[in-house]
Design an enzyme around this catalytic site. Structure first.
Site, mmCIF file in Angstrom:
data_model
loop_
_atom_site.group_PDB
_atom_site.id
_atom_site.type_symbol
_atom_site.label_atom_id
_atom_site.label_comp_id
_atom_site.label_asym_id
_atom_site.label_seq_id
_atom_site.Cartn_x
_atom_site.Cartn_y
_atom_site.Cartn_z
ATOM 1 N N ASN A 156 0.804 -1.240 0.000
ATOM 2 C CA ASN A 156 0.000 0.000 0.000
ATOM 3 C C ASN A 156 0.832 1.284 0.000
ATOM 4 O O ASN A 156 0.441 2.279 -0.597
ATOM 5 C CB ASN A 156 -1.040 -0.009 1.123
ATOM 6 N N GLU A 254 3.168 -4.552 12.371
ATOM 7 C CA GLU A 254 2.259 -3.425 12.171
ATOM 8 C C GLU A 254 1.130 -3.949 11.306
ATOM 9 O O GLU A 254 1.329 -4.220 10.123
ATOM 10 C CB GLU A 254 3.023 -2.262 11.526
ATOM 11 N N CYS A 288 -3.494 1.172 6.560
ATOM 12 C CA CYS A 288 -3.697 0.497 7.841
ATOM 13 C C CYS A 288 -4.385 1.433 8.823
ATOM 14 O O CYS A 288 -5.177 1.004 9.645
ATOM 15 C CB CYS A 288 -2.363 0.036 8.400
ATOM 16 N N GLU A 466 7.133 1.592 15.592
ATOM 17 C CA GLU A 466 8.103 2.015 14.583
ATOM 18 C C GLU A 466 8.308 3.511 14.743
ATOM 19 O O GLU A 466 7.576 4.192 15.440
ATOM 20 C CB GLU A 466 7.578 1.680 13.197
#
Ligand code: NAP
Ligand code: MG
Length: 492
Positions: A156, A254, A288, A466
């Protein structure tokens, strides 16, 4: 090969393009037309093993880890600068491979540049501590790189999400093996070539395109793998957590989201509507952190919905490379099926389609993977469209009458990535920021992050964080050193 961005895309191992051991190639399709535009080598288990071996040797022998951190920082700055000079070419390649509008791809590549600069600045600040202990002793810690780190990226934000973890791993002195998504490997290979040009030693950044089940699992199973970073679906995230746990390797995951946006009656509705449109239609909703559940106070539901609907219906769909396009195609025909499947199911469950809910059928768009921006209302709370990550341009609207109800709706999700609050009231804003079960909260903003801020989810949205300074800690281990200073010394 004239430029870093040039096709075909081979594997990139040990500082050079190499064909896969099987010699297999696959075609990359332009999502706006589903026509092939380039070829990519398809790696195998053997290629994965070769990359791990090369990375391990480079880690031990190239001097990258032992070097003065400032030298690593300089190499990463050179890489950022080179990428900035090629920004347009990289953005075009990303758009051609993934579909998003050029304006968004430019933003993605700029974000990659900024991420490299940020972590370059931390490369010479990987510090240990001195710890007071009893007696005549010295106790201190060293922060050491892990060794070979494995990174598995989704389609993505192909380059952005890859470099988000690769940059801190490199800054901390590790050697990296990256497996990009099979649908979108082009910019990752081009980036590795550019790293070579920037002076990153051979074997320190390797890219192995190939299937997740084969190449991805082989990388994680390799005894030289010291950590895994994965961004993608929950199902694969769980599989990766199991593989990593069996080998006692840390995994940063993630995963998805089902982001709540809570709009209070005092919100600036024009700004909120724009933010909501951006949070669900940007990248055609393939995010996400998509803000996919609009929880709006019943007193402003009508006027807000009118505004959001006008935005949805006014978005200009088209190939990402065309001027003025505001929403591109979805990444693949399978993704179109998946997204429209959720919409059909919601309809069957009794939801009302306020707008969209179908493919774009204009002659210029029919061959591509275009889905109209979609808004659903009256979606039953048990409907999969409200519970699962759709990963497309589909917003569900839920009304509330009091703040506790809004909070209950917002937290009624397996996921917890990004939550949004629109209100002018400070107390409401801060109290929701505390009580939302999310790793990140934005107030009066569309989804937004920076390389220096943690990016993290709770619940089914992920494990570990992250970005930010914590990322450097994640790619290093702490070693304690204890010295007896008094031995042999006699009291006079
Ligand atoms: P996915 O299967 O989770 O893929 C993500 C990455 O993992 C890809 O590089 C993939 O390789 C790799 N992979 C797949 N199976 C693996 C395995 N067994 N071991 C190691 N690596 C493996 O995601 P997807 O199938 O492309 O998309 C499906 C859905 O996942 C989407 O509709 C969306 O809901 C969600 N998703 C979420 C995010 C996010 O940012 N949270 C990103 C992408 C997708 P291949 O490309 O070769 O399969
Ligand atoms: Mg998959």
């Amino acid at each position: 090969m004239a430029t870093a961005e040039g096709s075909p895309y081979e594997l990139y191992i040990g500082g050079q393009d190499v064909p896969g051991t099987r010699g297999a190639r696959s075609e990359l399709l332009d999502p706006a037309t589903n026509r092939p535009f380039a070829q990519v080598a398809v790696g195998s288990k053997d290629d994965a093993r070769a990359a791990m071996e090369v990375a391990d040797r480079a880690f031990r022998e190239s001097g990258w880890a032992a070097d003065d951190g400032a030298r690593r920082g300089k190499a990463l700055v050179r890489l950022a600068t080179l990428l900035e000079t090629r920004l347009e070419a990289f953005a075009r390649l990303e758009t051609q491979n993934m579909g998003k509008p050029l304006r968004e791809s430019r933003g993605d590549i700029q974000y990659v540049v900024r991420t490299l600069e940020y972590f370059a600045g931390l490369a010479d600040k990987v510090e240990g501590t001195t710890i007071p202990v009893p007696g005549s002793r010295l106790d201190y810690t060293l922060r050491e790189p892990l060794g070979v780190t494995v990174h598995i990226a989704p389609w993505n934000y192909p380059l952005l999400l890859a470099v988000r973890s690769v940059a801190p791993a490199l800054a901390a002195g590790n050697a990296v093996v990256l497996k990009p998504a099979s649908l979108t490997p082009a910019t990752a290979v081009a980036f590795a070539r550019l790293a070579h040009e920037a002076g990153v030693p051979d074997g320190i950044l390797n890219v192995v395109p190939g299937s997740g089940g084969e190449v991805g699992e082989a990388l994680i199973a390799d005894p030289r793998c010291r950590s895994v970073t994965f961004t993608g679906s929950g199902a694969v995230g769980r599989r990766i957590a199991e593989l990593a746990a069996a080998r006692l390797r840390p995994a940063t995951l993630e995963l998805g989201g089902k982001g709540p946006v809570v709009v209070f009656p005092d919100a600036d509705l024009d700004r909120a509507a724009k933010g909501i449109g951006y949070g669900i239609f940007q990248n055609a909703g393939q995010m996400c952190w998509a803000a996919s559940r609009l929880i709006v106070h019943e007193s402003v539901r009508g006027p807000l919905l009118d505004r959001v609907r006008a935005i949805a219906e006014g978005l200009r769909l088209g190939p990402g490379t065309a001027d003025g396009v505001e929403m591109g195609p979805l990444v693949s025909p399978e993704q179109v099926e998946r997204v429209l499947g959720f919409v059909d199911e919601a309809r069957n469950d009794g939801a009302r389609v306020v707008t969209g809910g179908l493919r774009a059928t204009e002659p210029t768009l029919a061959a591509g993977n275009f889905v109209r921006p979609t808004v659903l209302a009256e979606v039953p709370s048990t409907s999969r469209a409200l519970r699962e990550e759709i990963f497309g341009p589909v917003l569900a609207v839920l009304p509330f009458s009091d703040p506790e109800e809004a909070l209950g709706l917002a937290n009624d999700s397996e996921y917890g990535l990004l939550g949004t609050v629109w209100t002018r009231d400070l107390v409401t804003a801060h109290s929701f920021a505390r009580r939302l079960e999310c790793g990140m909260v934005v107030v009066n903003e569309a989804p937004l992050t920076f390389p220096q801020s943690p990016f993290a989810g709770v619940k089914a949205s992920g494990v570990g964080a992250e970005q930010g300074q914590a990322a450097i800690r994640a790619y290093t281990r702490e070693k304690n050193v204890l010295l007896q200073l008094g031995a042999g010394r006699r009291k006079g």
